[in-house]
Enzyme design. Structure first.
Site, mmCIF file in Angstrom:
data_model
loop_
_atom_site.group_PDB
_atom_site.id
_atom_site.type_symbol
_atom_site.label_atom_id
_atom_site.label_comp_id
_atom_site.label_asym_id
_atom_site.label_seq_id
_atom_site.Cartn_x
_atom_site.Cartn_y
_atom_site.Cartn_z
ATOM 1 N N CYS A 9 0.869 -1.180 0.000
ATOM 2 C CA CYS A 9 0.000 0.000 0.000
ATOM 3 C C CYS A 9 0.903 1.226 0.000
ATOM 4 C CB CYS A 9 -0.975 -0.035 1.184
ATOM 5 S SG CYS A 9 -0.175 -0.081 2.800
ATOM 6 N N ARG A 15 -3.302 -0.730 5.385
ATOM 7 C CA ARG A 15 -3.881 -1.809 4.577
ATOM 8 C C ARG A 15 -2.966 -3.005 4.388
ATOM 9 N NH1 ARG A 15 -5.181 2.189 -0.221
ATOM 10 N NH2 ARG A 15 -3.258 3.053 0.685
ATOM 11 N N ASP A 128 -8.171 3.803 1.249
ATOM 12 C CA ASP A 128 -7.201 4.201 2.263
ATOM 13 C C ASP A 128 -7.956 4.669 3.511
ATOM 14 O OD1 ASP A 128 -5.275 5.368 3.768
ATOM 15 O OD2 ASP A 128 -4.438 6.602 2.164
HETATM 16 P P1 4NP Z 1 -1.725 2.755 4.128
HETATM 17 O O1 4NP Z 1 -2.358 4.103 4.744
HETATM 18 O O2 4NP Z 1 -1.201 3.115 2.755
HETATM 19 O O3 4NP Z 1 -2.885 1.808 4.059
HETATM 20 O O4 4NP Z 1 -0.632 2.316 5.083
HETATM 21 C C1 4NP Z 1 -1.660 5.322 4.791
HETATM 22 C C2 4NP Z 1 -0.697 5.520 5.740
HETATM 23 C C3 4NP Z 1 -0.020 6.734 5.810
HETATM 24 C C4 4NP Z 1 -0.328 7.733 4.907
HETATM 25 C C5 4NP Z 1 -1.276 7.518 3.937
HETATM 26 C C6 4NP Z 1 -1.946 6.310 3.879
HETATM 27 N N1 4NP Z 1 0.348 8.987 4.981
HETATM 28 O O5 4NP Z 1 0.001 9.883 4.207
HETATM 29 O O6 4NP Z 1 1.253 9.145 5.814
#
Ligand code: 4NP
Length: 161
Positions: A9, A15, A128
């Site tokens: 992800c 995720r 997300d």
């Molecule tokens: P992930 O969620 O991609 O599912 O781990 C996110 C975690 C951090 C960020 C964005 C999405 N961020 O912008 O820091």
């Protein structure tokens, strides 16, 4: 033949570590721990070294998944080390295709949504949950539980062939 699955992800704190934890349990329940290996990574390295987001860990532990992965950014070596690289959304999918060092490597990249059944037939990605409330995390876990079960069936058929 051993199969190695990498979930990817953006931040590798919501995720993909959840998908990794769910798949680890499915693999253990199927007695396939020596045959199927599972890991996760992010296309963005800003959370490297961190445990999964506390909101995701809280939601996951209620379903019996203890998420202990430490965030890491995907590396070029991952395209050789893994057989199946599963992107959570289109942005990650496109980033992985751009990073892939060969046509063979691009062929290993797929989308989690390819493994959704009829309940999520209209979904093309795992949303997300980072900027969402509690329900966002529960919905992601529901989607990943279904997708991982179908992905495991597909990977098991590869092992047999
Ligand atoms: P992930 O969620 O991609 O599912 O781990 C996110 C975690 C951090 C960020 C964005 C999405 N961020 O912008 O820091």
């Amino acid at each position: 033949m051993k199969q190695r699955i990498l979930f990817v992800c953006l931040g590798n704190i919501c995720r993909s570590p959840a998908a990794e934890g769910i798949m680890r349990r499915l693999v253990a329940d199927a007695g396939l721990e020596g045959v199927i290996e599972v890991d996760s990574a992010g296309t963005y390295g800003g959370h490297a070294g961190e445990l999964p987001d506390a909101r995701m860990r809280r939601a996951a532990v209620k379903r019996g998944y203890d998420l202990r992965h430490r965030s890491r950014r995907i590396a070029e070596e991952d395209f050789a080390a893994f057989d199946c690289i599963v992107a959570m959304d289109d942005t990650n999918y496109e980033a992985l295709c751009r990073m892939a060092p060969s046509r063979e490597a691009i062929g290993k990249v797929c989308r989690m949504a390819e493994f959704f059944g009829p309940a999520y037939a209209d979904r093309t990605y795992v949303p997300d949950p980072y900027y969402e409330g509690h329900e966002g995390f529960e919905r992601v876990l529901d989607m990943l539980q279904e997708g991982c079960a179908n992905l495991l069936a597909e990977v098991r058929s590869r092992i047999r062939s």
